[in-house]
Design a protein around this motif. Structure first.
Motif, PDB file in Angstrom:
ATOM      1  N   VAL A   1      64.174  -4.411  77.878  1.00 52.85           N
ATOM      2  CA  VAL A   1      64.870  -4.796  76.657  1.00 52.85           C
ATOM      3  C   VAL A   1      64.319  -3.916  75.551  1.00 52.85           C
ATOM      4  O   VAL A   1      63.111  -3.943  75.267  1.00 52.85           O
ATOM      5  CB  VAL A   1      64.639  -6.275  76.331  1.00 52.85           C
ATOM      6  CG1 VAL A   1      65.285  -6.633  74.989  1.00 52.85           C
ATOM      7  CG2 VAL A   1      65.166  -7.169  77.429  1.00 52.85           C
ATOM      8  N   PRO A   2      65.132  -3.030  74.947  1.00 47.61           N
ATOM      9  CA  PRO A   2      64.599  -2.075  73.981  1.00 47.61           C
ATOM     10  C   PRO A   2      63.951  -2.790  72.794  1.00 47.61           C
ATOM     11  O   PRO A   2      64.477  -3.775  72.289  1.00 47.61           O
ATOM     12  CB  PRO A   2      65.823  -1.275  73.558  1.00 47.61           C
ATOM     13  CG  PRO A   2      66.856  -1.550  74.580  1.00 47.61           C
ATOM     14  CD  PRO A   2      66.567  -2.908  75.122  1.00 47.61           C
ATOM     15  N   CYS A   3      62.813  -2.226  72.425  1.00 46.83           N
ATOM     16  CA  CYS A   3      62.164  -2.670  71.186  1.00 46.83           C
ATOM     17  C   CYS A   3      62.788  -1.921  70.028  1.00 46.83           C
ATOM     18  O   CYS A   3      63.543  -0.949  70.224  1.00 46.83           O
ATOM     19  CB  CYS A   3      60.666  -2.390  71.259  1.00 46.83           C
ATOM     20  SG  CYS A   3      59.837  -3.429  72.507  1.00 46.83           S
ATOM     21  N   PRO A   4      62.498  -2.348  68.794  1.00 46.99           N
ATOM     22  CA  PRO A   4      63.194  -1.749  67.664  1.00 46.99           C
ATOM     23  C   PRO A   4      63.079  -0.236  67.574  1.00 46.99           C
ATOM     24  O   PRO A   4      64.005   0.419  67.101  1.00 46.99           O
ATOM     25  CB  PRO A   4      62.555  -2.431  66.469  1.00 46.99           C
ATOM     26  CG  PRO A   4      62.149  -3.768  66.982  1.00 46.99           C
ATOM     27  CD  PRO A   4      61.697  -3.555  68.382  1.00 46.99           C
ATOM     28  N   LYS A   5      62.003   0.358  68.039  1.00 44.48           N
ATOM     29  CA  LYS A   5      61.861   1.800  67.925  1.00 44.48           C
ATOM     30  C   LYS A   5      62.164   2.525  69.230  1.00 44.48           C
ATOM     31  O   LYS A   5      62.053   3.738  69.322  1.00 44.48           O
ATOM     32  CB  LYS A   5      60.425   2.156  67.476  1.00 44.48           C
ATOM     33  CG  LYS A   5      60.106   1.684  66.063  1.00 44.48           C
ATOM     34  CD  LYS A   5      58.723   2.139  65.652  1.00 44.48           C
ATOM     35  CE  LYS A   5      58.396   1.684  64.216  1.00 44.48           C
ATOM     36  NZ  LYS A   5      57.051   2.160  63.764  1.00 44.48           N
ATOM     37  N   ASP A   6      62.570   1.768  70.241  1.00 42.73           N
ATOM     38  CA  ASP A   6      62.822   2.389  71.548  1.00 42.73           C
ATOM     39  C   ASP A   6      64.216   2.991  71.585  1.00 42.73           C
ATOM     40  O   ASP A   6      65.114   2.642  70.813  1.00 42.73           O
ATOM     41  CB  ASP A   6      62.690   1.354  72.654  1.00 42.73           C
ATOM     42  CG  ASP A   6      61.257   0.885  72.838  1.00 42.73           C
ATOM     43  OD1 ASP A   6      60.365   1.569  72.309  1.00 42.73           O
ATOM     44  OD2 ASP A   6      61.085  -0.162  73.499  1.00 42.73           O
ATOM     45  N   CYS A   7      64.361   3.877  72.549  1.00 44.68           N
ATOM     46  CA  CYS A   7      65.709   4.421  72.880  1.00 44.68           C
ATOM     47  C   CYS A   7      66.517   3.299  73.521  1.00 44.68           C
ATOM     48  O   CYS A   7      66.029   2.593  74.399  1.00 44.68           O
ATOM     49  CB  CYS A   7      65.555   5.615  73.805  1.00 44.68           C
ATOM     50  SG  CYS A   7      67.154   6.267  74.360  1.00 44.68           S
TER      51      CYS A   7
ATOM     52  N   SER B   1      65.144   6.848  69.969  1.00 41.22           N
ATOM     53  CA  SER B   1      63.859   6.222  69.600  1.00 41.22           C
ATOM     54  C   SER B   1      63.435   6.705  68.223  1.00 41.22           C
ATOM     55  O   SER B   1      63.820   7.776  67.765  1.00 41.22           O
ATOM     56  CB  SER B   1      62.790   6.542  70.641  1.00 41.22           C
ATOM     57  OG  SER B   1      62.499   7.929  70.644  1.00 41.22           O
ATOM     58  N   ALA B   2      62.577   5.866  67.616  1.00 42.80           N
ATOM     59  CA  ALA B   2      62.128   6.203  66.260  1.00 42.80           C
ATOM     60  C   ALA B   2      61.036   7.266  66.265  1.00 42.80           C
ATOM     61  O   ALA B   2      60.610   7.742  65.216  1.00 42.80           O
ATOM     62  CB  ALA B   2      61.612   4.953  65.560  1.00 42.80           C
ATOM     63  N   GLY B   3      60.603   7.601  67.407  1.00 46.84           N
ATOM     64  CA  GLY B   3      59.561   8.647  67.479  1.00 46.84           C
ATOM     65  C   GLY B   3      58.202   8.039  67.777  1.00 46.84           C
ATOM     66  O   GLY B   3      57.804   7.905  68.934  1.00 46.84           O
ATOM     67  N   GLU B   4      57.550   7.634  66.779  1.00 42.08           N
ATOM     68  CA  GLU B   4      56.206   7.102  66.951  1.00 42.08           C
ATOM     69  C   GLU B   4      56.260   5.693  67.520  1.00 42.08           C
ATOM     70  O   GLU B   4      56.893   4.812  66.968  1.00 42.08           O
ATOM     71  CB  GLU B   4      55.481   7.071  65.604  1.00 42.08           C
ATOM     72  CG  GLU B   4      55.288   8.455  65.003  1.00 42.08           C
ATOM     73  CD  GLU B   4      54.592   8.374  63.653  1.00 42.08           C
ATOM     74  OE1 GLU B   4      54.270   7.235  63.247  1.00 42.08           O
ATOM     75  OE2 GLU B   4      54.392   9.421  63.046  1.00 42.08           O
ATOM     76  N   GLY B   5      55.568   5.582  68.649  1.00 40.40           N
ATOM     77  CA  GLY B   5      55.452   4.270  69.268  1.00 40.40           C
ATOM     78  C   GLY B   5      56.676   3.835  70.021  1.00 40.40           C
ATOM     79  O   GLY B   5      56.648   2.862  70.760  1.00 40.40           O
TER      80      GLY B   5
ATOM     81  N   VAL C   1      59.821   4.205  72.796  1.00 38.81           N
ATOM     82  CA  VAL C   1      60.096   4.814  74.109  1.00 38.81           C
ATOM     83  C   VAL C   1      61.179   5.865  73.928  1.00 38.81           C
ATOM     84  O   VAL C   1      62.246   5.599  73.360  1.00 38.81           O
ATOM     85  CB  VAL C   1      60.544   3.761  75.121  1.00 38.81           C
ATOM     86  CG1 VAL C   1      60.854   4.414  76.448  1.00 38.81           C
ATOM     87  CG2 VAL C   1      59.466   2.692  75.281  1.00 38.81           C
ATOM     88  N   GLN C   2      60.893   7.045  74.432  1.00 35.26           N
ATOM     89  CA  GLN C   2      61.817   8.144  74.264  1.00 35.26           C
ATOM     90  C   GLN C   2      63.010   8.000  75.193  1.00 35.26           C
ATOM     91  O   GLN C   2      62.927   7.404  76.269  1.00 35.26           O
ATOM     92  CB  GLN C   2      61.107   9.481  74.536  1.00 35.26           C
ATOM     93  CG  GLN C   2      59.974   9.766  73.586  1.00 35.26           C
ATOM     94  CD  GLN C   2      60.474   9.940  72.167  1.00 35.26           C
ATOM     95  OE1 GLN C   2      61.499  10.548  71.908  1.00 35.26           O
ATOM     96  NE2 GLN C   2      59.682   9.395  71.207  1.00 35.26           N
ATOM     97  N   CYS C   3      64.108   8.608  74.741  1.00 34.24           N
ATOM     98  CA  CYS C   3      65.324   8.587  75.577  1.00 34.24           C
ATOM     99  C   CYS C   3      65.154   9.545  76.751  1.00 34.24           C
ATOM    100  O   CYS C   3      64.533  10.612  76.608  1.00 34.24           O
ATOM    101  CB  CYS C   3      66.533   8.999  74.750  1.00 34.24           C
ATOM    102  SG  CYS C   3      66.996   7.784  73.508  1.00 34.24           S
ATOM    103  N   PRO C   4      65.645   9.213  77.901  1.00 36.84           N
ATOM    104  CA  PRO C   4      65.544  10.122  79.049  1.00 36.84           C
ATOM    105  C   PRO C   4      66.450  11.340  78.841  1.00 36.84           C
ATOM    106  O   PRO C   4      67.341  11.337  77.985  1.00 36.84           O
ATOM    107  CB  PRO C   4      66.000   9.279  80.220  1.00 36.84           C
ATOM    108  CG  PRO C   4      66.926   8.273  79.618  1.00 36.84           C
ATOM    109  CD  PRO C   4      66.381   7.983  78.243  1.00 36.84           C
ATOM    110  N   ASN C   5      66.185  12.335  79.650  1.00 36.66           N
ATOM    111  CA  ASN C   5      67.047  13.504  79.562  1.00 36.66           C
ATOM    112  C   ASN C   5      68.422  13.174  80.126  1.00 36.66           C
ATOM    113  O   ASN C   5      68.653  12.124  80.720  1.00 36.66           O
ATOM    114  CB  ASN C   5      66.412  14.692  80.275  1.00 36.66           C
ATOM    115  CG  ASN C   5      66.057  14.352  81.725  1.00 36.66           C
ATOM    116  OD1 ASN C   5      66.646  13.452  82.309  1.00 36.66           O
ATOM    117  ND2 ASN C   5      65.092  15.066  82.286  1.00 36.66           N
TER     118      ASN C   5
END
Length: 1486
Positions: free
Chosen positions: A528-534, A568-572, A574-578
């Motif tokens: 479940v994505p967090c607010p800064k996650d992809c 994602s918001a960057g810091e902290g 989860v980055q989006c996959p390729n």
């Protein structure tokens, strides 16, 4: 002002029937204006009674009382009954309207006594009318013919009379003018008489009554009899008559001998008959409701036959209809129709199949026709054989059933299967035996359309592939629950719990305990994505597998995808996959392409299974017309093999045994059905003809049902024929005449006072006996000959006892036979007998010839054709091969080569008709002919289907065929064609709307416009490809890419389905999910509507030609903005309806009936129409009867000669006899001409009769007028029947015909002694209308002929209305006495042609002047001068020389009325103007 008013009397009421009843009515007080007021306002003394006694009528009074109708009175003109002065028409055209009345009363039926009240009869029946309209016809004057030519003068010298007569054509009717004189006289004087004129004539009277003389001496017998017939004598008076009509002394009529005044006669005896016998039993001895009645007879015998002029015998037999009655009367034999079984259904080709290239007609199905035979049988007999034995069809009174009916052959239905389903899991072949460790994956398809004859003709429905690790049960993932983060967090990694269900190998839900050995699906890791996650979208569903199996070159693949919803918001975060991680690919259908299935062969023939007891006996029979019944259980087998796809047969172990089809199945064996025939009918009756003529009688039997399933065949012989037995004794009766008895003379006491009378000789009578005999000579009752034989021969005849000096000769012998034609002779002889041989006077061969010679005829014969050719007649019993594309109905030859016949006649050298055998001819000329076969309408093959009428959605497509050949000779007609001779077929079609719908690919990854490298959110753009047909566009959308802490939503899901009936209140709903929660969004949007397309034409099976079919119509899906879209937007709905294509039923004809008996010249034969054509079936031929000439045989008949002149024996005038002969004539039977006289021997076989009258009359009494007598002519023949008509319309007064007698006179002095002319009329039938009109001739001087003419061209007197008679004479005042003048039709004097009128000042003719002639020379005239004044008579021939012909005008200044013509005034005016001009010019010149 008031008065009492009352209502009609009510119904008579009472406790008992008859007098004593009472009836009442309402009475009230009414004002003069009509409104009701109080009773006190009316005078009570004038109040009517409201109750009275009456006759109470009961129902049984109907048998006691009835209306008595009087005769209609004379028709009275309406004008006489009217109070007004009606003017009667001056000229009567159709008649005058009138009224006639009659008396009507209610009386007692028993004695006619008037009833107490007419209401008694009115209770049961309304009172008949008392008046009726009638027509008083116009008076019809007597109509007579024109006068005949004048007769010759009544005297050869001295003063005599000539007569001319006319006869009545129509009698006077309805008060018309009486008939005029029918005779006109004029005197004549051929020349002076030489010597004294004969003034006296000897006249004989008629014979008196026959009487018996009284005995005068003992030597005379008291009676003079022969047999039972008393012979008497009769006398007549002889007088001497003066030509004035007075009777004088006989001495004034000097003669050597007077006429005989006596002759023998037979006393008249009337026929005497016995009383009637009792009635015979009724010829019908049974009871039949509404059936024909029987007949009973009674007879009486003749006690005394009529003698002489006695009254003829009355009828000796009387008949009357009868019906047997009583309790013991059995019911009559009833007859009804029976039918054989229907033949197999036969399908005729449609017009589209009338093609020579289509030779194979097997497999036709759909509607057709079948036939059966209809025959008549006895209905209520206890004998089973009688109820099935055919009898004469005339005994069945009801209409026969139809012999043809429509039928239907079911069309074969092809097996239709669905597409293959997905491969199932790997399962054990037998879950009860898992030790084998052998498994299969199965895929299945189902039968969409059940085929004809069961599923045996369908392809295999299951395919299998071997697999490893089989299991019988497994868990099925139904769905995944929502993602729940671990450790009760709000976001981050989590799991999704799977929802599963236990299923078997067929995908069916089973108990969860059965999957206890299966591996349960594990929970799925999720996040479940967090607010800064992809934030990623959910995975799409797996696509379809690219291949059904995997091999060296093929591998099944499935794919699914997801997209980035927020970076994602960057810091902290989860980055989006390729991008590669946004798609997943997995293997599918990884099993090898080794597919097996069971293949079945067709079921074999049903054979008897001996292991199963039969349900019925094999000898059982199916009922007539019923279907095949089952008699025993049989067995069918088929071959089942295992087949590897694309390889062929493999060992059975390769296929799953559990799904192996059965190889044996039970079946029902149909019963053996023997041929069933009726018993033989009774032998047909032999003709009642005596003689050696061979006649045949026959009988037949009918096939009720044909054999089937190996049953007994039908017998070959269905009809039998045999010779009729010639009766040893022919029934019939004839008269037998016995020898003439001795000639009886008139008693001597009567003759002795006559001069020259001798006691032992003279005229007398002789009698003979007549008896009745059978044809074999046996004695028969006289009544049988009176009934069946010809007229009774005469019992007496005159005879002559020769005196001593008389010559006696034998009768003539027959003529000898001819030894040689043309040059030979035939003779006959007679001899002198007794003392005549020695008398010299008898040896005079000139007076008493003893032999006669006749030349033999020259028998030269000439044959020649006569009459028209017969119809073209086909050989009987023939068969014909049908033309290509045409079927011969019922194997009856209806066309092809036949023969026509023309009669031959044979004439002798005297042009008399003789037998055709004399000309060595069989009576016919025979010639080949052709009856053209019917050719049906021929159409082309179907064209290709047109394009669908709509490019998107449902429409129709059309194909057509055009006329290739029109029908002729009665062929089947064409279907209804359009103006270009085409016929169309329409079926529904569906066009894919996908090519006209936008198809969008998934949106691309977001591209942020204003990139905040830290946030990676904000405004961005997405692109995708949108295809429309073959075109593709790039679409883009701007959107806000969610930033951290923003709510992230997924894409919209698909729209929910729309309701079929859309209103503004309906909403469409679609949903989208929120990664944290969920959201439901509602919006108004476009809706879709359904429209029906047109119905197709009736669609049949491929091999069907007619019968039941199906018509379809499609739905059209239309968006609310009016655009057609793909049916997926609507609920797909195709409507069907049953329909019928009418089957072509050709006209069905029976066999030709036998030829009728020959008439004189021809015979007829006909056919019976059994079935009228239906649909586009072939129509019935116009010829349903044929004729051909019979051999022309001479028509012999007895015919009278003309009556001789009336001869008074021994006297010049008075009562006498006239004679005629009956001779044999031959004719051709055409009725034209009188025929030719032939030898009487040729009529020897004919019954003596003339024109149907068996009473031959060869002499009759007549009256010969004496010189000076005035007498009536014989009656004329009856005139033609004439109706009373107006303008050709019958007025309904019947027909009448008339005959008349005119007066003929010989002496002018005796005209006052002439009798009155006579005419008589009688009614007749079948009259005709005659019209009469005036005719006029050309004017001759001042007169012209005017006469009346009947519509048939006969000139008559009377009949034409006198008021319309044209003028016959014209006169001018003063008379036209000038030379060359005459009285014109206008009543003024005119001049002959070539003369012009010169009139006086008062307008009268002064003189007739020759018209001046202006002659203009022609081009050939050599002279140039013009002679302007030359008197020429236009009525005389011109004296001009040849070549002098010119054009001539006759200038006539005066008209026929004596006045100057207009052109004369014009010429005068012109001359006056010219004169003024000349005078003016002269004056100016001075």
């Amino acid at each position: 002002m008031t008065n009492c008013s009352d209502s009609p009397w009510g119904r008579c009421m009472g406790s008992e029937c008859g007098p004593g009843g009472s009836q009442s009515r309402a009475v009230w007080c009414a004002h003069s204006e009509g409104w009701t007021t109080l009773h006190t306002n009316c005078d009570q003394a004038e109040r009517p009674e409201n109750q009275q006694s009456c006759f109470h009528v009961c129902d049984w009074h109907k048998d006691l009382y009835d209306w008595q109708l009087g005769a209609w009175n004379q028709c009275v003109p309406v004008s006489m009954r009217s109070t007004g002065a009606l003017q009667r028409p001056a000229v009567c055209t159709r008649g005058e309207e009138g009224i006639q009345t009659r008396e009507v009363g209610c009386v007692q039926k028993a004695d006619g006594v008037p009833a107490e009240d007419a209401a008694i009869c009115e209770y049961f029946e309304p009172k008949p009318r008392l008046e009726q309209a009638c027509l008083i016809p116009c008076p019809r004057d007597c109509v007579v013919s024109q006068f005949t030519p004048w007769t010759s003068c009544s005297k050869t010298c001295g003063m005599g009379l000539q007569n001319r007569v006319r006869f009545v054509l129509a009698p006077p009717l309805f008060g018309g003018s009486a008939c005029p004189n029918l005779t006109e006289f004029q005197t004549c004087q051929p020349g002076p008489c030489v010597g004294p004129e004969s003034l006296y004539s000897l006249r004989v009277g008629s014979w008196g009554p026959c009487s018996v003389p009284l005995p005068r001496t003992a030597r005379q017998a008291p009676t003079f009899t022969h047999g039972k017939d008393v012979v008497g004598y009769q006398t007549r008076e002889v007088t001497c008559v003066h030509r004035s009509g007075n009777t004088d002394a006989l001495s004034l009529c000097s003669r050597e001998s007077l006429p005989v005044t006596y002759q023998a006669c037979v006393l008249a005896k009337d026929c005497e008959v016995s009383d009637w016998t009792d009635w015979s039993p009724c010829s019908k001895d049974c009871y039949e409701l509404n059936g024909p009645t029987g007949e009973r007879t009674r007879t009486r015998r003749v006690h005394q036959f009529p003698v002489g002029e006695g009254e003829e015998c009355p009828e000796l037999e009387e008949k009357e209809p009868c019906t047997p009655q009583g309790e013991g009367v059995p019911p009559c034999i009833a007859y009804n129709w029976k039918t054989t079984e229907w033949t197999e259904c036969r399908v005729d080709m449609l017009l589209s199949q009338q093609d020579r290239r289509r030779g194979n007609l097997t497999g036709l199905c759909g509607g057709g026709v079948q036939n059966h035979e209809v025959y008549c049988v006895q209905a209520n007999s206890a004998d089973p054989a009688s109820t099935s034995r055919p009898v004469d069809g005339d005994l069945c009174l009801s209409p026969p059933p139809n012999t043809t009916q429509p039928c239907h052959i079911p069309c074969p239905v092809e097996c239709d299967v669905s597409s293959w389903g997905a491969w199932g899991p790997c399962t054990f072949e037998n879950c009860l035996d898992t030790a084998a460790k052998k498994g299969f994956k199965l895929r299945k398809r189902r039968i969409v359309n059940e085929p004809t004859g069961g599923t045996g003709s369908c392809p295999h429905l299951v395919e299998a592939i071997p697999c490893d690790e089989p299991s019988c049960y497994d868990w099925l993932l139904v769905k995944l629950d929502e993602c729940i983060p671990d450790n009760e967090r709000e976001c981050g990694p989590g799991t999704q719990i799977p929802q599963v269900q236990c299923v078997n190998g067929d995908g069916e839900y089973v108990d969860r305990q059965l999957c206890r050995d299966a591996i349960l699906p594990m929970p799925v890791i999720c996040e479940v994505p967090c607010p800064k996650d992809c934030v990623l979208s959910p995975w799409t569903t797996w696509s379809l597998c690219s291949h059904t199996c995997s091999g060296k070159n093929t591998e099944g693949r499935q794919m699914r995808a997801r997209s980035v919803l927020a970076y994602s918001a960057g810091e902290g975060g989860v980055q989006c996959p390729n991008s590669s991680a946004l798609q997943e690919v997995r293997s599918c259908n990884d099993h090898p392409c080794t597919v097996y299935h069971w293949q079945t062969g067709p079921w074999g023939q049903c054979i008897e299974d001996t292991s199963v007891p039969s349900a019925n006996s094999t000898g059982a029979r199916a009922g007539v017309g019923g279907g095949d019944s089952s008699c025993s259980v049989g067995m069918q087998t088929r071959k089942v093999i295992c087949v590897r796809v694309n390889v062929g047969q493999v060992p059975p172990k390769k296929c799953p045994e559990s799904i192996r089809p059965e190889t044996v199945r039970p079946c029902l064996l149909p019963c053996k059905r023997d041929c069933s025939v009726t018993p033989y009918s009774d032998w047909s009756a032999c003709p009642a003809i005596c003689g050696n003529t061979k006649r045949k009688q026959n009988r037949k039997r009918i096939i009720i049902q044909l054999p089937a399933n190996g049953g007994q065949d039908c017998p070959e012989v269905l009809a039998q024929e045999r010779d009729c037995e010639v009766p040893s004794v022919c029934l019939g009766y004839r008269w037998k005449t016995h020898k003439w008895r001795r000639c009886q003379l008139v008693p001597w006491s009567v003759r002795q006072d006559s001069p020259g009378a001798v006691e032992t000789c003279g005229p007398g009578l002789q009698a003979r006996a007549v008896s009745c005999r059978k044809q074999d000579g046996g004695q028969a009752d006289m009544g049988a000959c009176l009934k069946f034989a010809s007229s009774m021969p005469s019992l007496t005849q005159p005879c002559q006892l020769p005196c001593q000096d008389d010559c006696q000769l034998t009768t003539w012998s027959k003529f000898s036979s001819c030894t040689q034609d043309c040059v030979g002779v035939k003779t006959r002889k007679r001899m002198l007998v007794g003392k005549s041989k020695k008398q010299d006077q008898c040896k005079n061969t000139q007076v008493y010839p003893l032999s006669e010679i006749q030349y033999c005829p020259c028998n030269k014969y000439n044959a020649q054709p006569m009459g028209n050719w017969s119809d073209c007649i086909l050989p009987e019993g023939g068969r014909v091969e049908g033309q290509p594309g045409m079927k011969v109905q019922g194997d009856i030859k209806e066309c092809g080569q036949g023969y026509r016949y023309q009669a031959m006649v044979c004439y002798d050298q005297d042009n008399r008709l003789v037998e055709t055998s004399r000309c060595n001819s069989h009576g016919y000329i025979e010639e080949a002919c052709i009856i053209p076969c019917p050719s049906d309408c021929k159409l082309s093959e179907w064209s290709n289907w047109s394009r669908c009428s709509k490019s998107c959605g449902s429409g129709v497509k059309v194909r057509s065929k055009w006329l290739r050949e029109k029908p002729y000779n009665g062929g089947r007609p064409c279907p209804k064609l359009d103006h270009v001779n085409q016929v169309y077929e329409v079926v529904p079609c569906l066009s894919d709307c996908g090519q006209y719908v936008w198809v969008a690919e998934p949106w691309s990854v977001w591209k942020v416009s204003n990139v905040d490298l830290k946030e990676n959110c904000g405004e961005g753009v997405q692109t995708r490809k949108v295809r429309y047909g073959r075109s593709a566009l790039i679409g883009a959308r701007d959107r806000q890419l969610p930033c951290p802490e923003d709510c992230v939503l997924s894409d919209w899901g698909a729209w929910s389905s729309c309701s079929l009936v859309w209103t503004d209140a309906d909403n469409l709903v679609r949903k989208r999910g929120w990664e944290v929660g969920s959201l439901l969004f509602t919006s108004h949007f476009l809706c879709y509507f359904v429209f029906y397309a047109d119905w197709s034409t009736c669609q049949l099976s491929e091999r069907a030609v007619c019968g039941s079919g199906m018509k379809t119509r499609m739905l059209d899906c239309v968006r609310s903005d009016g655009k057609s879209v793909d049916l997926k937007f609507c609920e797909e709905w195709q409507m069907n309806a049953s329909c019928v294509v009418e089957c072509p039923i050709n006209c069905q004809l029976s066999d030709w009936s036998p030829w009728s008996e020959c008439t004189q010249t021809c015979g007829l034969a006909g056919t019976i129409v059994l079935q009228v054509p239906q649909g586009d079936g072939r129509s019935c031929p116009p010829q349903r009867e044929q004729w051909k000439p019979c051999p022309v045989r001479p028509c012999y008949q007895w015919r009278y000669s003309s009556w001789s002149e009336c001869k008074s024996e021994g006297a010049r005038c008075g009562e006498g006899l006239r004679f005629r002969n009956v001779s044999c004539f031959v004719s051709d039977g055409s009725g034209q001409g009188e025929g030719s006289l032939v030898d009487d021997e040729l009529c020897g076989n004919l019954e003596p009769s003339v024109d149907g009258d068996k009473q031959i009359t060869l002499e009759e009494p007549c009256t010969s007028p004496c010189p000076g007598d005035c007498y009536l002519t014989d009656w004329t023949v009856w005139s033609p029947c004439q109706l009373s008509c107006v303008s050709g319309d019958d007025l309904g007064f019947g027909s009448v015909q008339v005959r008349s007698r005119a007066v003929l006179a010989q002496e002018p002095e005796n005209l006052l002694q002439c009798p009155e002319q006579e005419w008589e009329a009688r009614p007749c039938t079948e009259g005709q209308c005659y019209e009469y009109k005036w005719m006029t001739g050309a004017w001759r001087s001042s007169s012209r002929l005017v006469w009346c003419q009947r519509s048939d061209g006969l000139n008559v007197t009377g009949g034409c209305p006198m008021t319309a008679q044209p003028l016959a004479d014209r006169s001018c005042d003063p008379a036209c006495n000038k030379p060359r003048s005459f009285c014109t039709e206008a009543g003024v004097c005119g001049c002959d042609e070539g003369y012009t009128e010169v009139m006086t000042s008062d307008g009268l003719l002064d003189q007739c002047t020759v018209i001046p002639v202006l002659e203009i020379p022609t081009a050939g005239d050599n002279r140039a001068d013009v002679k302007t004044i030359r008197a020429v008579s236009p009525t005389q021939p011109s004296n001009s020389l040849p070549g002098r012909a010119g054009r001539t005008w006759f200038l006539q200044p005066f008209g026929p009325d004596g006045k100057l013509k207009t052109w004369v005034y014009g010429v005068a005016a012109g001359a006056f103007v010219l004169l003024v001009f000349i005078v003016s010019m002269t004056f100016l010149a001075w």
